[in-house]
Design a protein around this motif. Structure first.
Motif, PDB file in Angstrom:
ATOM      1  N   LYS A 181       0.822  -1.208   0.000  1.00  9.19           N
ATOM      2  CA  LYS A 181       0.000   0.000   0.000  1.00  9.19           C
ATOM      3  C   LYS A 181       0.856   1.259   0.000  1.00  9.19           C
ATOM      4  CE  LYS A 181      -3.731   2.273   2.563  1.00  9.19           C
ATOM      5  NZ  LYS A 181      -4.651   2.176   3.726  1.00  9.19           N
ATOM      6  N   SER A 182       1.864   1.298   0.858  1.00  8.39           N
ATOM      7  CA  SER A 182       2.750   2.459   0.944  1.00  8.39           C
ATOM      8  C   SER A 182       3.595   2.595  -0.317  1.00  8.39           C
ATOM      9  CB  SER A 182       3.651   2.338   2.173  1.00  8.39           C
ATOM     10  OG  SER A 182       4.471   3.470   2.317  1.00  8.39           O
ATOM     11  N   LEU A 186       4.117   5.789  -3.104  1.00 14.83           N
ATOM     12  CA  LEU A 186       5.425   6.348  -3.438  1.00 14.83           C
ATOM     13  C   LEU A 186       5.698   6.270  -4.935  1.00 14.83           C
ATOM     14  CD1 LEU A 186       8.037   5.173  -0.762  1.00 14.83           C
ATOM     15  CD2 LEU A 186       7.405   7.515  -1.344  1.00 14.83           C
ATOM     16  N   MET A 187       5.442   5.129  -5.520  1.00 13.59           N
ATOM     17  CA  MET A 187       5.716   4.930  -6.939  1.00 13.59           C
ATOM     18  C   MET A 187       4.903   5.882  -7.807  1.00 13.59           C
ATOM     19  SD  MET A 187       5.763   0.793  -6.577  1.00 13.59           S
ATOM     20  CE  MET A 187       5.506   0.388  -8.293  1.00 13.59           C
ATOM     21  N   LYS A 188       3.646   6.084  -7.455  1.00  8.65           N
ATOM     22  CA  LYS A 188       2.808   7.008  -8.218  1.00  8.65           C
ATOM     23  C   LYS A 188       3.359   8.427  -8.152  1.00  8.65           C
ATOM     24  CE  LYS A 188      -1.652   4.590  -7.916  1.00  8.65           C
ATOM     25  NZ  LYS A 188      -3.023   4.626  -7.346  1.00  8.65           N
ATOM     26  N   ARG A 189       3.774   8.845  -6.964  1.00  9.07           N
ATOM     27  CA  ARG A 189       4.304  10.201  -6.811  1.00  9.07           C
ATOM     28  C   ARG A 189       5.631  10.355  -7.550  1.00  9.07           C
ATOM     29  NH1 ARG A 189       1.617  10.081  -1.510  1.00  9.07           N
ATOM     30  NH2 ARG A 189       0.238  11.901  -1.429  1.00  9.07           N
ATOM     31  N   PRO A 221      10.938   1.535 -11.372  1.00 10.08           N
ATOM     32  CA  PRO A 221      10.614   0.922 -10.073  1.00 10.08           C
ATOM     33  C   PRO A 221      11.114  -0.526 -10.009  1.00 10.08           C
ATOM     34  CG  PRO A 221       8.664   1.891 -11.133  1.00 10.08           C
ATOM     35  CD  PRO A 221       9.734   1.816 -12.170  1.00 10.08           C
ATOM     36  N   SER A 222      11.470  -0.958  -8.816  1.00 13.28           N
ATOM     37  CA  SER A 222      11.892  -2.359  -8.670  1.00 13.28           C
ATOM     38  C   SER A 222      10.693  -3.298  -8.695  1.00 13.28           C
ATOM     39  CB  SER A 222      12.684  -2.549  -7.378  1.00 13.28           C
ATOM     40  OG  SER A 222      11.834  -2.544  -6.250  1.00 13.28           O
ATOM     41  N   LEU A 223       9.524  -2.767  -8.324  1.00 13.41           N
ATOM     42  CA  LEU A 223       8.283  -3.537  -8.441  1.00 13.41           C
ATOM     43  C   LEU A 223       7.698  -3.291  -9.829  1.00 13.41           C
ATOM     44  CD1 LEU A 223       6.729  -2.838  -4.932  1.00 13.41           C
ATOM     45  CD2 LEU A 223       7.389  -5.083  -5.806  1.00 13.41           C
ATOM     46  N   ASN A 224       7.518  -4.349 -10.591  1.00 10.96           N
ATOM     47  CA  ASN A 224       7.065  -4.231 -11.973  1.00 10.96           C
ATOM     48  C   ASN A 224       5.544  -4.146 -12.018  1.00 10.96           C
ATOM     49  OD1 ASN A 224       6.877  -4.226 -14.732  1.00 10.96           O
ATOM     50  ND2 ASN A 224       7.199  -6.429 -14.946  1.00 10.96           N
ATOM     51  N   SER A 225       5.023  -2.919 -12.115  1.00  7.99           N
ATOM     52  CA  SER A 225       3.574  -2.734 -12.146  1.00  7.99           C
ATOM     53  C   SER A 225       3.261  -1.509 -12.988  1.00  7.99           C
ATOM     54  CB  SER A 225       3.014  -2.564 -10.729  1.00  7.99           C
ATOM     55  OG  SER A 225       1.621  -2.383 -10.768  1.00  7.99           O
ATOM     56  N   ALA A 226       2.854  -1.734 -14.220  1.00  5.10           N
ATOM     57  CA  ALA A 226       2.606  -0.636 -15.150  1.00  5.10           C
ATOM     58  C   ALA A 226       1.493   0.282 -14.659  1.00  5.10           C
ATOM     59  CB  ALA A 226       2.257  -1.192 -16.527  1.00  5.10           C
ATOM     60  N   ASP A 227       0.495  -0.291 -13.979  1.00  5.78           N
ATOM     61  CA  ASP A 227      -0.633   0.519 -13.508  1.00  5.78           C
ATOM     62  C   ASP A 227      -0.549   0.810 -12.012  1.00  5.78           C
ATOM     63  OD1 ASP A 227      -1.015  -2.030 -12.609  1.00  5.78           O
ATOM     64  OD2 ASP A 227      -3.000  -2.309 -13.505  1.00  5.78           O
ATOM     65  N   TYR A 228       0.585   0.435 -11.380  1.00  8.39           N
ATOM     66  CA  TYR A 228       0.778   0.665  -9.945  1.00  8.39           C
ATOM     67  C   TYR A 228      -0.387   0.110  -9.131  1.00  8.39           C
ATOM     68  CZ  TYR A 228       4.339   3.755 -11.829  1.00  8.39           C
ATOM     69  OH  TYR A 228       5.410   4.248 -12.526  1.00  8.39           O
ATOM     70  N   GLU A 229      -0.718  -1.136  -9.414  1.00  9.50           N
ATOM     71  CA  GLU A 229      -1.819  -1.799  -8.728  1.00  9.50           C
ATOM     72  C   GLU A 229      -1.300  -2.460  -7.458  1.00  9.50           C
ATOM     73  OE1 GLU A 229      -3.530  -5.465 -10.333  1.00  9.50           O
ATOM     74  OE2 GLU A 229      -5.472  -4.436 -10.331  1.00  9.50           O
ATOM     75  N   GLU A 230      -1.958  -2.211  -6.348  1.00  7.05           N
ATOM     76  CA  GLU A 230      -1.527  -2.718  -5.048  1.00  7.05           C
ATOM     77  C   GLU A 230      -1.502  -4.245  -5.014  1.00  7.05           C
ATOM     78  OE1 GLU A 230      -3.165  -2.464  -0.471  1.00  7.05           O
ATOM     79  OE2 GLU A 230      -3.413  -0.717  -1.779  1.00  7.05           O
TER      80      GLU A 230
END
Length: 333
Positions: A181-182, A186-189, A221-230
């Protein structure tokens, strides 16, 4: 933001130095070893509470002295403040308008200097942690919610790492959920800020360098999420548990994010020459400066140490012409 005057005592090679400053361009010149860089380092420290040359307070003290003192009258939003920083081998003590500043965040969110120095050119050559630290400082200044997000994330990742070291895997899931969640926030910002940078970066690069290539800042980002889905991020955190346990710390998350500069698709560290590192770094700093005054009507102090080395005459002329369009207080050695 304007520094009206500065007093430097027992700092580097200065016993005592007091000077009034121009609100526009301040040229600092002299023979080698006279303290030109030391003076702009003092200006930078007063603004950012850190040096652009060292992380060791003891190196900032004049030889055989126990304390250095930096003091200045600083105007911000037409209000004049008296700032003072006492530096010892053990750390620093900050005073704002004659009162101790108990929270560093209150001070560093009021004042800001952007520097372009020989050391800063290594920003995209050094370890990723240095780039994250740099962009965190810039984004936190612009967005207090980002600062709160960073603090929250740091507490969560610290707790998760402690559990990993202790091998308490039964509690990891709960912290992964909070981490996801956190992390998404951060990634979106971070992604949003990089998009803002790229709206101006290439144009400023062309104005300063006169070159035809396209310059772009890349956020990875180190987390691979194109849509920044939790949910997606949580799944990746869960799958990385075996690696987390192997290394004793969380291997995925914004604390492992990366930033790169790309010029015509070529990555900085793999292809840039020394001159290209300098001109692209300068373009980035000037882009950040533009975002400060366009978005927040704030003009940070600009510091340029050894600005013109390894730049040709045309680029130097372009830079000087660009500086004439700025409303910042500028220091050039």
């Amino acid at each position: 933001m304007i520094i009206r005057n500065i007093e430097v005592s027992q700092f580097r090679n200065y016993g005592r130095c007091t000077t009034k400053l121009s609100p526009e361009i301040n040229w600092i010149y002299g023979a080698n070893g006279q303290g030109k860089t030391n003076l702009v380092e003092a200006v930078f420290y007063l603004c950012n509470l850190e040096s652009f040359r060292t992380t060791k307070p003891s190196l900032l003290l004049q030889e055989k002295k126990a304390e250095a003192v930096l003091q200045a009258e600083v105007e911000r939003k037409k209000v004049l403040h008296l700032v003072r920083v006492n530096i010892t081998k053990k750390g620093r003590q900050v005073f704002l308008d004659h009162k101790p500043s108990r929270r560093v965040s209150e001070y560093i969110f009021s004042f800001m200097a952007l520097s372009f120095t020989p050391e800063d050119v290594n920003l995209f050559r050094s370890v990723p942690q240095e780039r994250r630290k740099f962009f965190n400082r810039i984004m936190a200044f612009n967005d207090p919610l980002y600062f709160n997000n960073i603090q929250e994330y740091s507490k969560i990742i610290s707790q998760k790492n402690a559990l990993l070291r202790q091998g308490k895997i039964e509690q990891i899931q709960l912290w992964n959920e909070m981490l996801a969640k956190s992390a998404v926030q951060l990634m979106k910002r971070r992604n949003s800020y990089v998009e803002q940078v790229n709206q101006h970066l290439n144009d400023i690069f062309k104005d300063i360098s006169g070159r035809p290539e396209t310059l772009k800042l890349i956020y990875k980002p180190s987390l691979n999420s194109a849509d920044y889905e939790e949910k997606n991020c949580l799944q990746q955190l869960e799958k990385s548990l075996s690696r987390d346990l192997q290394y004793g710390f969380a291997v995925l998350g914004p604390h492992r994010d990366e930033y790169h500069l790309m010029m015509d698709g070529k990555k900085d560290r793999d292809f840039f020459s020394q001159g290209e590192f300098r001109i692209t770094n300068l373009s980035l700093k000037m882009t950040i400066n533009r975002l400060f005054y366009e978005g927040y009507q704030f003009y940070p102090v600009l510091i340029f140490d050894d600005l013109f080395s390894e730049l040709d005459d045309e680029v130097i002329n372009n830079i000087l012409q660009y500086f004439l369009t700025l409303k910042n207080q500028i220091f050039i050695t």
